[in-house]
Design a protein around this motif. Structure first.
Motif, mmCIF file in Angstrom:
data_model
loop_
_atom_site.group_PDB
_atom_site.id
_atom_site.type_symbol
_atom_site.label_atom_id
_atom_site.label_comp_id
_atom_site.label_asym_id
_atom_site.label_seq_id
_atom_site.Cartn_x
_atom_site.Cartn_y
_atom_site.Cartn_z
ATOM 1 N N ARG A 386 -9.041 14.743 -13.723
ATOM 2 C CA ARG A 386 -10.363 14.241 -14.085
ATOM 3 C C ARG A 386 -10.985 13.390 -12.990
ATOM 4 N NH1 ARG A 386 -8.908 12.249 -20.258
ATOM 5 N NH2 ARG A 386 -9.023 14.290 -21.268
ATOM 6 N N LEU A 387 -10.206 12.526 -12.385
ATOM 7 C CA LEU A 387 -10.750 11.555 -11.451
ATOM 8 C C LEU A 387 -10.526 11.936 -9.993
ATOM 9 C CD1 LEU A 387 -9.690 8.212 -13.218
ATOM 10 C CD2 LEU A 387 -11.781 9.549 -13.515
ATOM 11 N N ASN A 388 -9.755 12.999 -9.781
ATOM 12 C CA ASN A 388 -9.433 13.398 -8.403
ATOM 13 C C ASN A 388 -8.936 12.194 -7.613
ATOM 14 O OD1 ASN A 388 -9.145 15.161 -6.235
ATOM 15 N ND2 ASN A 388 -11.228 14.765 -5.478
ATOM 16 N N ALA A 389 -8.022 11.465 -8.228
ATOM 17 C CA ALA A 389 -7.522 10.231 -7.627
ATOM 18 C C ALA A 389 -6.027 10.151 -7.889
ATOM 19 C CB ALA A 389 -8.246 9.029 -8.227
ATOM 20 N N SER A 390 -5.439 9.044 -7.457
ATOM 21 C CA SER A 390 -4.014 8.835 -7.659
ATOM 22 C C SER A 390 -3.667 8.998 -9.131
ATOM 23 C CB SER A 390 -3.620 7.434 -7.184
ATOM 24 O OG SER A 390 -2.273 7.163 -7.484
ATOM 25 N N ALA A 391 -2.631 9.785 -9.398
ATOM 26 C CA ALA A 391 -2.299 10.117 -10.784
ATOM 27 C C ALA A 391 -1.565 8.988 -11.493
ATOM 28 C CB ALA A 391 -1.450 11.393 -10.817
ATOM 29 N N PHE A 392 -0.744 8.249 -10.767
ATOM 30 C CA PHE A 392 0.209 7.370 -11.428
ATOM 31 C C PHE A 392 0.056 5.914 -10.988
ATOM 32 C CE2 PHE A 392 2.396 11.543 -11.005
ATOM 33 C CZ PHE A 392 2.297 11.903 -12.337
ATOM 34 N N HIS A 393 0.462 5.043 -11.892
ATOM 35 C CA HIS A 393 0.491 3.619 -11.592
ATOM 36 C C HIS A 393 1.622 3.323 -10.600
ATOM 37 C CE1 HIS A 393 -2.314 2.791 -14.772
ATOM 38 N NE2 HIS A 393 -1.523 3.294 -15.707
ATOM 39 N N PRO A 394 1.472 2.281 -9.772
ATOM 40 C CA PRO A 394 2.616 1.834 -8.974
ATOM 41 C C PRO A 394 3.723 1.341 -9.898
ATOM 42 C CG PRO A 394 0.833 0.233 -8.866
ATOM 43 C CD PRO A 394 0.282 1.446 -9.558
ATOM 44 N N SER A 395 4.942 1.276 -9.358
ATOM 45 C CA SER A 395 6.107 0.989 -10.205
ATOM 46 C C SER A 395 5.976 -0.316 -10.967
ATOM 47 C CB SER A 395 7.379 0.968 -9.349
ATOM 48 O OG SER A 395 7.703 2.271 -8.913
#
Length: 657
Positions: A386-395
């Protein structure tokens, strides 16, 4: 400096009311909040950019150093933020005036090795020096100035003596966390690489339909006594992992617990149906409601409405084994990921369930923690698309939010047991009133997840160096991203989610934070709070400095826990010097002083320093915080402070009394 932006259409006409997204090209030089207000952090240049629907405009900003010498004039409950290396003069005021001074490392991009040295030099001002006269604090006698807060039992009681079994179990939890943290960090990195390689559409068709909201609702189905499952180590999709027979130990409408048949046949690794039932009962009563309220849900790829708990490996907990894990590849189509089980599934160490018989109840809330990771991967896939951005949160955010899941399930369980409401502030009193808690009794399973977070919280700000986003090199063994992530996100839920107003009032904040429509990581936190991350770090430090002080502001602080009394009640933060009668048992755990443990603590366990010459040096990690405390005896003419650091940092002076 305040920046403004004006959007115009293709005809040059002003477009009113459109949201503007602000950003800085060099956040170490200057930050900018979502009102367009830029703050200079260190000498240099930055472009401040406004964006509306992908159309951008930018302005240049030059940050130059200016001489920084100022008198600090604060009333109790007030604070001020200064650039590092300012000369700050604190007035002598009246006896008993107390100040806390924090140095906050604003480096948000450094790794574990990005540790810097910080020194706070203190000089007594000579007679005749002109300083501002903020003298609004209460006048105290000399005796009360020199007396510390009662460390053991702030409400007059003796500490809650943990049983030997509970001490062993909490130390075991710390060892397990270290190994699990490393395993989870590797898994999250592997998942990010997987999504990058396969793209977000490599999922079974039914799951894609459900994600789009056009599929049928979940249908709960009874699962068979045996399944053929892949015991995937969670590292790669490239090689097909052989299927193995797994035996059903128990199921309900939400979970099904299976164990590898070879493990189950060995008395040394066998998990009993009774042990599995504890997981099923806890999740049904407290875990499912927590996940549904706080997080945006899980998919139903395999069409049975249940999450599989697969007891698939065995490792001794005494060596700090991995507790459990989720592998996002299991939500990918087997045609794209040969190792996939095409199921919502979490892998468990058999020792975690076997240890339930010894009062090590972490497996209960760990199940909720792991289900949160399933939700995160699923919504990360949608976020990438959807956002064409980083998929995941940092750890640190991912694990911190999973800790919120486990902890809130424990708060719900405790409330159901007759304990405080899930939105109540936990103090020493609530802990003393808990059924069968302390004083020779073991921690109830429902309360274990609460005590565990207190045990972890005591190690975060205590450890030097520390950091919110990372465990810096040289940090203590408990200063993990589990501890820092939970402590920071718990504050966000309290300050921005309104956690105190009603049970689960903060759920909407965390649900939005983890939703695929919200950007991952720091960007999402900035969007939800309307503040830059650098400013959030400063506000977090302020919340810690004022926590449970008489001058604590009514809003913006912690409401879920009274950390000083709750942590000290369990002897988590008591040194032998503070406990000469050995009330806590020798050796006592933790550092001297009260939360948030000022680093001005002296060898005789006094946690503050007088208005006198001195220097306080130590290391600090990226997004780390060092807190000092100074108290006036009403004599002299005040002190001058100057902090030095080799990385971008801010100095916060707060008058707490």
């Amino acid at each position: 400096m305040q920046f403004t932006a004006q959007a115009r259409d293709q005809n040059g006409l002003v477009v009113a009311g459109v949201p503007v997204v602000w950003s800085s090209s060099n956040p170490l030089v200057a930050s900018v909040d979502q009102t367009g207000r830029a703050t200079g952090l260190q000498e240099g240049a930055a472009q401040i950019t406004a964006s509306v629907d992908g159309v951008t405009g930018a302005g240049s900003l030059a940050v130059s150093p200016v001489p920084c010498t100022t008198d600090v004039d604060l009333q109790p409950g007030a604070f001020e933020v200064f650039p590092v290396d300012c000369a700050l003069a604190l007035p002598v005021g009246t006896a008993g005036d107390r100040y806390r001074v924090a140095v906050v490392n604003q480096n948000i991009s450094g790794g574990a090795s990005a540790v810097t040295n910080v020194t706070l030099n203190v000089t007594a001002l000579p007679t005749g020096t002109a300083t501002a006269g903020a003298t609004g604090g209460a006048t105290l006698t000399a005796a009360s100035v020199s007396a510390d807060r009662e460390i053991l039992g702030p409400n007059g009681g003796s500490p809650l003596r943990l049983t030997a079994r509970d001490r062993r179990n909490l130390e075991l939890a710390a060892a397990v966390e270290r190994r699990t943290r490393a395993a989870h960090t590797g898994l999250r990195a592997a998942e990010a690489a997987l999504v990058s390689a396969l793209g977000p559409d490599a999922v079974p068709p039914r799951a894609a339909a459900l994600a789009a909201g056009t599929g049928e609702p979940f249908q709960v189905a009874d699962l068979p006594a045996k399944l053929q499952l892949r015991a995937n180590p969670g590292t790669s999709c490239t090689a097909e992992v052989p299927r193995r027979t797994a035996l059903l130990l128990g199921q309900n409408d939400f979970l099904a617990v299976y164990q590898d048949s070879i493990q189950n046949a060995d008395p040394l690794t066998q998990v009993t149906p009774q042990q599995a039932q504890q997981i099923l009962d806890y999740y049904a009563a407290h875990g499912k409601a927590t996940i549904d309220a706080y997080f945006p849900g899980v998919p139903d790829i395999d069409g049975n409405g249940k999450i599989l708990v697969y007891v698939s490996f065995d490792d001794s907990l005494d060596d700090g084994a991995t507790a459990a894990y989720v592998w996002g590849g299991d939500l990918i189509d087997v045609a794209s990921c040969a190792a996939s089980n095409e199921a919502e599934l979490t892998y468990f160490n058999s020792a975690m369930l076997r240890e339930l018989d010894n009062g090590f109840d972490q497996a209960l809330e760990t199940t909720v923690h792991e289900v949160k990771h399933i939700s995160s991967f699923w919504h990360g896939l949608a976020r990438s698309n959807r956002l064409n951005a980083s998929a995941f949160h940092p750890s640190w955010i991912e694990e911190g939010a999973a800790e919120i899941a486990g902890n809130m399930s424990s708060r719900r369980a405790w409330a159901a047991l007759g304990g405080p409401a899930a939105n109540a502030r936990i103090t020493e009193t609530e802990l003393r009133d808990a059924p069968s808690l302390g004083n020779g009794q073991d921690i109830p399973p429902e309360v274990f997840g609460v005590v565990l977070r207190l045990f972890r919280a005591q190690a975060f700000l205590t450890s030097q160096p520390n950091g919110v986003i990372i465990e810096p090199n040289g940090a203590g063994p408990g200063a993990s991203i589990y501890a820092s992530g939970w402590t920071f996100l718990r504050w966000l839920g309290d300050a921005f989610g309104g956690a105190a107003s009603a049970p689960s009032a903060d759920a909407a904040f965390f649900r939005a934070q983890n939703d695929s429509l919200t950007p991952a990581g720091v960007t999402g936190l900035e969007q939800l709070t309307g503040s830059t991350f650098q400013n959030l770090l400063e506000d977090f430090a302020v919340a810690a400095m004022f926590h449970m002080e008489a001058s604590e502001p009514a809003t913006g602080g912690y409401t879920s826990y009274d950390f000083p009394s709750a942590v000290e009640t369990f002897c988590f933060a008591v040194s032998p010097a503070e406990d000469p009668n050995n009330s806590c048992g020798n050796p006592a755990s933790g550092p001297p002083g009260t939360w948030p443990w000022p680093v001005t603590t002296s060898t005789n366990a006094v946690m503050w320093a007088p208005f006198a010459d001195g220097a306080f040096s130590g290391s600090i990690g990226p997004t780390g915080v060092r807190i000092h405390e100074f108290r006036s005896d009403g004599t002299g003419n005040g002190i001058a402070l100057r902090a030095t650091a080799s990385q971008p940092a801010r100095v916060i002076v707060a008058r707490v009394q």
